[in-house]
Design a protein around this motif. Structure first.
Motif, mmCIF file in Angstrom:
data_model
loop_
_atom_site.group_PDB
_atom_site.id
_atom_site.type_symbol
_atom_site.label_atom_id
_atom_site.label_comp_id
_atom_site.label_asym_id
_atom_site.label_seq_id
_atom_site.Cartn_x
_atom_site.Cartn_y
_atom_site.Cartn_z
ATOM 1 N N PHE A 41 0.811 -1.220 0.000
ATOM 2 C CA PHE A 41 0.000 0.000 0.000
ATOM 3 C C PHE A 41 0.844 1.270 0.000
ATOM 4 O O PHE A 41 0.776 2.062 -0.938
ATOM 5 C CB PHE A 41 -0.969 0.016 1.179
ATOM 6 C CG PHE A 41 -1.906 1.192 1.135
ATOM 7 C CD1 PHE A 41 -2.756 1.378 0.055
ATOM 8 C CD2 PHE A 41 -1.926 2.133 2.150
ATOM 9 C CE1 PHE A 41 -3.615 2.471 -0.005
ATOM 10 C CE2 PHE A 41 -2.773 3.222 2.097
ATOM 11 C CZ PHE A 41 -3.620 3.403 1.012
ATOM 12 N N LYS A 42 1.659 1.460 1.030
ATOM 13 C CA LYS A 42 2.464 2.674 1.085
ATOM 14 C C LYS A 42 3.376 2.796 -0.130
ATOM 15 O O LYS A 42 3.486 3.873 -0.741
ATOM 16 C CB LYS A 42 3.295 2.689 2.377
ATOM 17 C CG LYS A 42 4.114 3.960 2.566
ATOM 18 C CD LYS A 42 4.886 3.921 3.884
ATOM 19 C CE LYS A 42 5.725 5.191 4.057
ATOM 20 N NZ LYS A 42 6.497 5.150 5.335
ATOM 21 N N GLY A 43 4.017 1.696 -0.497
ATOM 22 C CA GLY A 43 4.904 1.728 -1.649
ATOM 23 C C GLY A 43 4.173 2.060 -2.931
ATOM 24 O O GLY A 43 4.631 2.870 -3.739
ATOM 25 N N VAL A 44 3.018 1.420 -3.140
ATOM 26 C CA VAL A 44 2.217 1.697 -4.334
ATOM 27 C C VAL A 44 1.772 3.158 -4.358
ATOM 28 O O VAL A 44 1.828 3.831 -5.397
ATOM 29 C CB VAL A 44 0.995 0.760 -4.386
ATOM 30 C CG1 VAL A 44 0.035 1.181 -5.508
ATOM 31 C CG2 VAL A 44 1.442 -0.679 -4.577
ATOM 32 N N PHE A 45 1.333 3.649 -3.215
ATOM 33 C CA PHE A 45 0.844 5.032 -3.119
ATOM 34 C C PHE A 45 1.933 6.014 -3.554
ATOM 35 O O PHE A 45 1.715 6.860 -4.441
ATOM 36 C CB PHE A 45 0.409 5.312 -1.687
ATOM 37 C CG PHE A 45 -0.344 6.597 -1.488
ATOM 38 C CD1 PHE A 45 -1.708 6.596 -1.269
ATOM 39 C CD2 PHE A 45 0.319 7.824 -1.512
ATOM 40 C CE1 PHE A 45 -2.413 7.784 -1.082
ATOM 41 C CE2 PHE A 45 -0.372 9.009 -1.323
ATOM 42 C CZ PHE A 45 -1.742 8.998 -1.114
#
Length: 254
Positions: free
Chosen positions: A121-125
């Protein structure tokens, strides 16, 4: 004509669904840049296979869960685009990189939770945030989710929760990037026979038989069942499909 070929960036493209998606994109005449975390040789093999199909491809190392490394990655991507393609933009981004942890809710540790959060999630964001300026007008983003956001299986609470967040994020991306003609969709695979999660599904025949019995098409999925779905979302035929969750599970748990 070669200058008109579109380019897709596939994160986690050295194996599994990412590899299959990269090859399916190449079959549609789209050049591909894949990322890998540690499997450099496997990534090189994918690049070679695409070259043998008559396409252009390249591989870049990326830690999809380390946000502080993204600026260096984006700079390297820009250099690669100029050197190999004479371009400044990609056309499609496939957010595929990831890993699985199968742990019951009551046993999931903060460390496990954070590692999943950082990649899924954080990485994709934040990687997408940094790459959006490099995505051409009328381009597209495909986020890989999971069938586990619709149905539940014990041991996947943290992983599925991250993917649920990705499905919500997909809608917001579509809303905010639509003014540039950038479409954003999510593909949600069902159970797939890959090495994902340590190859648990490959190694357990009882689970495979159970899932097959609970799937309308009567079997567990394979990587070849997913790549074409991802590639289709990068074609003009799907140009009016936006902000959608497309489940590719063969009809699991209907």
């Amino acid at each position: 004509m070669e200058n008109q070929r579109k380019i897709a960036l596939v994160t986690g493209g050295s194996r599994g669904l990412g590899r299959n998606s990269a090859l399916a994109l190449a079959d549609k005449g789209i050049d591909v840049i894949i990322t890998y975390h540690s499997q450099k040789e496997e990534a090189a093999s994918v690049v070679e296979q695409i070259a043998n199909k008559g396409g252009k491809a390249a591989a870049l190392q990326l830690d999809a869960g380390l946000v502080s490394s993204f600026d260096v990655f984006v700079s390297g991507l820009q250099d690669l685009l100029k050197e190999k393609w004479g371009r400044e933009h990609i056309d499609f981004l496939i957010n595929n990189a990831g890993f699985g942890i199968n742990t019951p809710f009551l046993e999931t540790t903060e460390e496990q939770f954070d590692s999943l959060m950082n990649v899924h999630f954080k990485g994709v964001f934040f990687l997408t945030q940094k790459l959006v300026p490099l995505i051409a007008e009328q381009g597209g983003i495909v986020n890989i989710s999971t069938g586990l956001t619709r149905f539940s299986m014990e041991g996947s609470s943290a992983y599925a929760s991250m993917k649920g967040a990705i499905e919500v994020l997909t809608k917001y991306m579509a809303k905010e990037l639509g003014r540039r003609g950038i479409r954003v969709n999510a593909v949600a695979p069902g159970a797939i026979l890959t090495d994902f999660g340590g190859g648990r599904l490959k190694q357990n025949q009882a689970i495979r038989e159970y899932i097959g019995s609970q799937t309308a098409l009567g079997r567990v999925g394979e990587a070849d069942d997913i790549g074409g779905v991802v590639a289709s979302l990068c074609s003009g035929d799907m140009g009016w499909v936006n902000s959608q969750r497309i489940e590719a599970s063969g009809g699991m748990f209907l």
